[in-house]
Design an enzyme around this catalytic site. Sequence first.
Site, PDB file in Angstrom:
ATOM      1  N   PHE A   9      -5.753  -3.957   9.006  1.00 27.48           N
ATOM      2  CA  PHE A   9      -5.176  -2.762   8.933  1.00 27.48           C
ATOM      3  C   PHE A   9      -5.280  -2.291  10.722  1.00 27.48           C
ATOM      4  O   PHE A   9      -5.927  -1.360  11.055  1.00 27.48           O
ATOM      5  CB  PHE A   9      -5.848  -1.856   8.258  1.00 27.48           C
ATOM      6  CG  PHE A   9      -5.199  -0.519   7.779  1.00 27.48           C
ATOM      7  CD1 PHE A   9      -4.046  -0.561   7.080  1.00 27.48           C
ATOM      8  CD2 PHE A   9      -5.494   0.670   8.423  1.00 27.48           C
ATOM      9  CE1 PHE A   9      -3.493   0.621   6.567  1.00 27.48           C
ATOM     10  CE2 PHE A   9      -4.804   1.909   8.039  1.00 27.48           C
ATOM     11  CZ  PHE A   9      -3.915   1.808   7.089  1.00 27.48           C
ATOM     12  N   GLU A  24       0.928  -1.059   0.000  1.00 28.56           N
ATOM     13  CA  GLU A  24       0.082   0.008   0.032  1.00 28.56           C
ATOM     14  C   GLU A  24       1.037   1.261   0.027  1.00 28.56           C
ATOM     15  O   GLU A  24       0.527   2.206  -0.768  1.00 28.56           O
ATOM     16  CB  GLU A  24      -1.025  -0.035   1.407  1.00 28.56           C
ATOM     17  CG  GLU A  24      -1.693   1.230   1.469  1.00 28.56           C
ATOM     18  CD  GLU A  24      -2.969   1.283   2.344  1.00 28.56           C
ATOM     19  OE1 GLU A  24      -3.307   0.110   2.900  1.00 28.56           O
ATOM     20  OE2 GLU A  24      -3.492   2.307   2.737  1.00 28.56           O
ATOM     21  N   THR A  26     -10.594   4.921   6.532  1.00 28.05           N
ATOM     22  CA  THR A  26     -10.934   5.644   8.022  1.00 28.05           C
ATOM     23  C   THR A  26     -10.646   7.291   7.547  1.00 28.05           C
ATOM     24  O   THR A  26     -11.187   7.916   8.329  1.00 28.05           O
ATOM     25  CB  THR A  26     -10.248   5.318   9.080  1.00 28.05           C
ATOM     26  OG1 THR A  26      -8.895   5.121   8.873  1.00 28.05           O
ATOM     27  CG2 THR A  26     -10.737   3.776   9.582  1.00 28.05           C
ATOM     28  N   ARG A  80      -3.679  -6.771   5.901  1.00 25.35           N
ATOM     29  CA  ARG A  80      -5.247  -7.112   6.115  1.00 25.35           C
ATOM     30  C   ARG A  80      -5.967  -7.035   7.484  1.00 25.35           C
ATOM     31  O   ARG A  80      -5.279  -7.731   8.442  1.00 25.35           O
ATOM     32  CB  ARG A  80      -5.027  -8.736   5.618  1.00 25.35           C
ATOM     33  CG  ARG A  80      -6.516  -9.036   4.801  1.00 25.35           C
ATOM     34  CD  ARG A  80      -6.068 -10.449   4.339  1.00 25.35           C
ATOM     35  NE  ARG A  80      -7.137 -10.520   3.508  1.00 25.35           N
ATOM     36  CZ  ARG A  80      -7.176 -11.870   2.653  1.00 25.35           C
ATOM     37  NH1 ARG A  80      -6.200 -12.690   2.516  1.00 25.35           N
ATOM     38  NH2 ARG A  80      -8.204 -12.090   2.134  1.00 25.35           N
ATOM     39  N   GLU A 126     -10.696  -7.911   3.377  1.00 19.96           N
ATOM     40  CA  GLU A 126      -9.932  -8.084   4.899  1.00 19.96           C
ATOM     41  C   GLU A 126     -10.748  -8.843   5.989  1.00 19.96           C
ATOM     42  O   GLU A 126     -10.203  -9.498   6.762  1.00 19.96           O
ATOM     43  CB  GLU A 126      -9.768  -6.836   5.490  1.00 19.96           C
ATOM     44  CG  GLU A 126      -8.786  -6.004   4.759  1.00 19.96           C
ATOM     45  CD  GLU A 126      -8.523  -4.267   4.963  1.00 19.96           C
ATOM     46  OE1 GLU A 126      -9.473  -3.836   4.584  1.00 19.96           O
ATOM     47  OE2 GLU A 126      -7.728  -3.970   5.710  1.00 19.96           O
ATOM     48  N   ALA A 134      -8.141  -1.302   2.045  1.00 18.07           N
ATOM     49  CA  ALA A 134      -9.394  -1.091   2.878  1.00 18.07           C
ATOM     50  C   ALA A 134     -10.695  -1.866   2.485  1.00 18.07           C
ATOM     51  O   ALA A 134     -11.590  -1.474   3.076  1.00 18.07           O
ATOM     52  CB  ALA A 134      -9.612   0.371   3.106  1.00 18.07           C
ATOM     53  N   ARG A 165      -7.593   2.499  13.163  1.00 19.24           N
ATOM     54  CA  ARG A 165      -8.402   1.509  13.006  1.00 19.24           C
ATOM     55  C   ARG A 165      -8.486   0.559  14.130  1.00 19.24           C
ATOM     56  O   ARG A 165      -9.601  -0.066  14.350  1.00 19.24           O
ATOM     57  CB  ARG A 165      -8.238   0.526  11.561  1.00 19.24           C
ATOM     58  CG  ARG A 165      -9.390  -0.016  11.210  1.00 19.24           C
ATOM     59  CD  ARG A 165      -9.440  -0.758   9.744  1.00 19.24           C
ATOM     60  NE  ARG A 165      -9.434   0.011   8.460  1.00 19.24           N
ATOM     61  CZ  ARG A 165     -10.884   0.067   8.262  1.00 19.24           C
ATOM     62  NH1 ARG A 165     -11.679  -0.692   8.894  1.00 19.24           N
ATOM     63  NH2 ARG A 165     -11.198   0.746   7.206  1.00 19.24           N
TER      64      ARG A 165
HETATM   65  N1  MTE Z   1      -6.170 -11.209  -1.764  1.00 16.09           N
HETATM   66  C1  MTE Z   1      -5.319 -11.806  -2.659  1.00 16.09           C
HETATM   67  N2  MTE Z   1      -5.164 -12.835  -3.048  1.00 16.09           N
HETATM   68  N3  MTE Z   1      -4.189 -11.088  -2.601  1.00 16.09           N
HETATM   69  C2  MTE Z   1      -4.007  -9.877  -1.668  1.00 16.09           C
HETATM   70  O1  MTE Z   1      -2.918  -9.074  -1.862  1.00 16.09           O
HETATM   71  N4  MTE Z   1      -5.080  -8.305  -0.072  1.00 16.09           N
HETATM   72  C3  MTE Z   1      -6.017  -8.131   1.011  1.00 16.09           C
HETATM   73  C4  MTE Z   1      -7.415  -8.562   0.513  1.00 16.09           C
HETATM   74  N5  MTE Z   1      -7.329  -9.816  -0.247  1.00 16.09           N
HETATM   75  C5  MTE Z   1      -5.015  -9.357  -0.865  1.00 16.09           C
HETATM   76  C6  MTE Z   1      -6.159 -10.144  -1.218  1.00 16.09           C
HETATM   77  C7  MTE Z   1      -5.921  -6.891   1.544  1.00 16.09           C
HETATM   78  S1  MTE Z   1      -5.140  -6.358   2.521  1.00 16.09           S
HETATM   79  C8  MTE Z   1      -7.008  -6.031   1.066  1.00 16.09           C
HETATM   80  S2  MTE Z   1      -7.168  -4.347   1.609  1.00 16.09           S
HETATM   81  C9  MTE Z   1      -7.858  -6.295  -0.102  1.00 16.09           C
HETATM   82  O2  MTE Z   1      -7.914  -7.627  -0.419  1.00 16.09           O
HETATM   83  C10 MTE Z   1      -7.712  -5.342  -1.231  1.00 16.09           C
HETATM   84  O3  MTE Z   1      -8.662  -5.432  -2.378  1.00 16.09           O
HETATM   85  P1  MTE Z   1     -10.240  -5.093  -2.265  1.00 16.09           P
HETATM   86  O4  MTE Z   1     -10.367  -3.634  -1.749  1.00 16.09           O
HETATM   87  O5  MTE Z   1     -10.633  -5.322  -3.695  1.00 16.09           O
HETATM   88  O6  MTE Z   1     -10.896  -6.060  -1.450  1.00 16.09           O
HETATM   89  N1  HPA Z   2      -7.642   0.976   5.631  1.00 13.75           N
HETATM   90  C1  HPA Z   2      -6.609   0.512   4.723  1.00 13.75           C
HETATM   91  N2  HPA Z   2      -5.771   1.178   4.403  1.00 13.75           N
HETATM   92  C2  HPA Z   2      -5.898   2.496   4.784  1.00 13.75           C
HETATM   93  C3  HPA Z   2      -6.601   3.068   5.411  1.00 13.75           C
HETATM   94  C4  HPA Z   2      -7.696   2.223   5.902  1.00 13.75           C
HETATM   95  O1  HPA Z   2      -8.788   2.531   6.598  1.00 13.75           O
HETATM   96  N3  HPA Z   2      -6.389   4.072   5.519  1.00 13.75           N
HETATM   97  C5  HPA Z   2      -5.576   4.544   4.779  1.00 13.75           C
HETATM   98  N4  HPA Z   2      -4.907   3.444   4.176  1.00 13.75           N
HETATM   99 MO1  MOS Z   3      -5.358  -3.800   2.760  1.00 13.16          MO
HETATM  100  S1  MOS Z   3      -4.333  -3.803   4.791  1.00 13.16           S
HETATM  101  O1  MOS Z   3      -6.247  -2.323   3.447  1.00 13.16           O
HETATM  102  O2  MOS Z   3      -4.060  -3.318   1.770  1.00 13.16           O
END
Ligand code: MTE
Ligand code: HPA
Ligand code: MOS
Length: 762
Positions: A349, A237, A445, A347, A718, A514, A315
């Site tokens: 956060f 991120e 957030t 994941r 997450e 997020a 968070r």
């Molecule tokens: N799933 C896979 N296969 N690979 C990833 O890196 N990241 C996780 C989750 N699932 C991740 C994953 C995290 S930390 C987040 S925030 C969300 O996917 C981000 O994607 P989304 O916002 O589309 O759910």
């Molecule tokens: N979640 C995940 N990533 C972020 C957030 C949050 O709330 N705020 C800033 N980066």
């Molecule tokens: Mo997920 S920790 O918000 O990349």
Amino acid sequence: MQEVKNKKIKKDIHLDAPFHVTGKTKYIDDLPELEGTLFAKVFDSSCAHGKLISVDTSKAEELEGVFAILTAKDVPGVNQIGGIIKDEPLLAETDVHFMGQPVALVLAESEEIAHEATALIHAEYEQLEVIVDPKEAYAKGSMLSNSRTFSLGSPDSAFAECAHVFEGKADSGGQEHLYLETQGAYAIPRDQGGILVESSTQGPTAVQRVVAAVLGLEMSKIEVNVNRIGGGFGGKEDQASLWAGLAALGCFVTGRPVKLILERHEDLRMTGKRHPYRSDYKIGLDKDLNIVAFEASFFQNGGGAADLSTAVLERTLFHGTNSYFVPNVRMTAHPCKTHIAPNTAFRGFGGPQGMFVMEAAIHHAARELGVSPWGIQKKNLLRDGNEFSYGQIVENSEANRCWDQAHGDFDFLKMVEEVEEYNHSQSLSKKGLAIMPICFGISFTNTPMNNARALVHVYGDGSVGVSTGAVEMGQGVNTKMVQVAALMFGLPYDRIRLETTNTSRVANTSPSAASATADLNGRALQDACRQILERLVPLAAELLGGADEKQISFSNEMVFLDGNPTELSWDDLVAKALLLRLNMSAKGHYSTPVIHFDKEKEKGHPFAYHVYGTSIFEVTVDCIRGTYDIDSVKIVHDFGSSMNKAVDLGQIEGGLVQGIGWMTLEDLQYDKQGRLRSHTLANYKIPDVYSIPEDIQVKFLNTDHDNLAILRSKAVGEPPLMYGIGAYFALTNAILAFNPNANIPYDAPMTTEKILMALYSA
Ligand code: MTE
Ligand code: HPA
Ligand code: MOS
């Protein structure tokens, strides 16, 4: 084209899967190397905290094939990459604050030469005091930023009236992201001073901003392109910017393409991880086991620079009461500065760390009172109209529905009976149960981050190109974007081309994080499609002999009138539109309505909605060895109305197993000098195929309330990680079945060694 027309639409698939399993998917290291490419290696600090006295690169420079070695003085712009707080240099300048911090960048004709050269660099440090424990950091005033407090009601007077009050400590460990694709970037010079950066990042705009700043260029000169990434889990991120910044620096100074891909051991050593936390809690219950008051102090191990720590900290506070209503709360969180690699998003956060403490407090109370934890949990689940500590009022709580359905569908009472019977009949093997309910808020957030854009082109042959700010990292967001566009235009998936995520096509993006990526980018994409349809519909109505525009719809690549197919195809309509010089491109935008948060008052309505769920864990512990099996995990999860059950189920299973790993196996160890001892995959264990629960059942709780999710399909990335916390408490309960007096500090992960010690403790 012809065969496409009759293709059946299969909804529940991950469109990337066939390419992944046949090895055709392309990552950065698969990009063809351009002529003149230089290979970069980082020389990093071997001192966790100290003054940087000197860096001697002369021997390394003499090595044949070394093109240049760069240090802080070669940075043309600002030597600063801190995203929230400006406390992290690109290359160390006057001091170092963690082992693994980049000090110099070697650029050579091959990776091997670059590697050899780093061994010839010598740096001298004046060692300063190293802190690796967040409570010690707090005591010594070593902080990254100010502490924050969320409160509700009057905890002090409420505690005074409680029938039962318990105090204790609960610590949780960090976690290595272990994305399959390590961090990396490839920077390529463009004409007129521009630079193209291919980056393995969740945040293309963050990379663009950092690269521009360190090179002293305007952002418009930097194009960041992301095809996809081989996993991020939060680790990319913010922390992809460092490697992209270094590659771009090399490219800028030498005028040659520069490739920097970390080896696994470098990645393990140099990058930040999930924040370890140490916490103190106090929980107060009335005689009916209602949680009346809760107090917590969270000591976050932030590492040597702030990175995203302050946002993660926030968070933790948002989720410190998990899915329970607690009328009197005071929670304070401290972002502590230590001398390990800056910890970052992972994941959940910060949410998981907060929820673990609440679950520990409930477990503690239940143990002391001789009742089951699930009795207390159930009693206190969130209901509509309850208030979160941050002021948002609970709407459409699914906490009780998930809980009740899990109890019914999986016959929890029978599970309890069977476990009791088992434990009665077995002396050297014991079973344990635990329930882990979750409630996770969806939205960044930081309110201003909740927006996205998308760019859509309808080409002359009727095919569609889509660009959004979403980064595909395995979570299936590209599939979901294809679904959104296909639905809007009534086209099969293979007529939608999902383009790379590119800052020149879609600017000012928030990172894909997020769990909100599909919601934000999907809504922006709908907006863009809608604009194009608004231009096409009047034309279609006219071509259909002056039909009513409201009766026009699109499906199966045909224009429909009043729900029935006409003779007019999508392709013919588009061809006609272009002859009439209509604009067949559009830029869509979305910003989440309703949400707001006041950081002075620590109150507001920060989340678009919440995701709920309940998981039931059953484990068996071998009481001679301390080894265990997770027999089953049974989940009822609130998906809203899932738009893709295959993708969403994959997220539940992956998140669950990652959470179990955090709680039971993954044991990050640092020594007093600040060195990561668990620095290889031989001494840092993550879940493998053998540690995955034998029986994972996931039931879809379909909720059709209107929500702000894309197509009412709730965010899923997450939340399931936090189910993993159930593994910790199921193991604890199995240990207690063997030894009711066991001394079990709440100190995750619950490794086999800790289980064995607890079994025979007093
Ligand atoms: N799933 C896979 N296969 N690979 C990833 O890196 N990241 C996780 C989750 N699932 C991740 C994953 C995290 S930390 C987040 S925030 C969300 O996917 C981000 O994607 P989304 O916002 O589309 O759910
Ligand atoms: N979640 C995940 N990533 C972020 C957030 C949050 O709330 N705020 C800033 N980066
Ligand atoms: Mo997920 S920790 O918000 O990349």
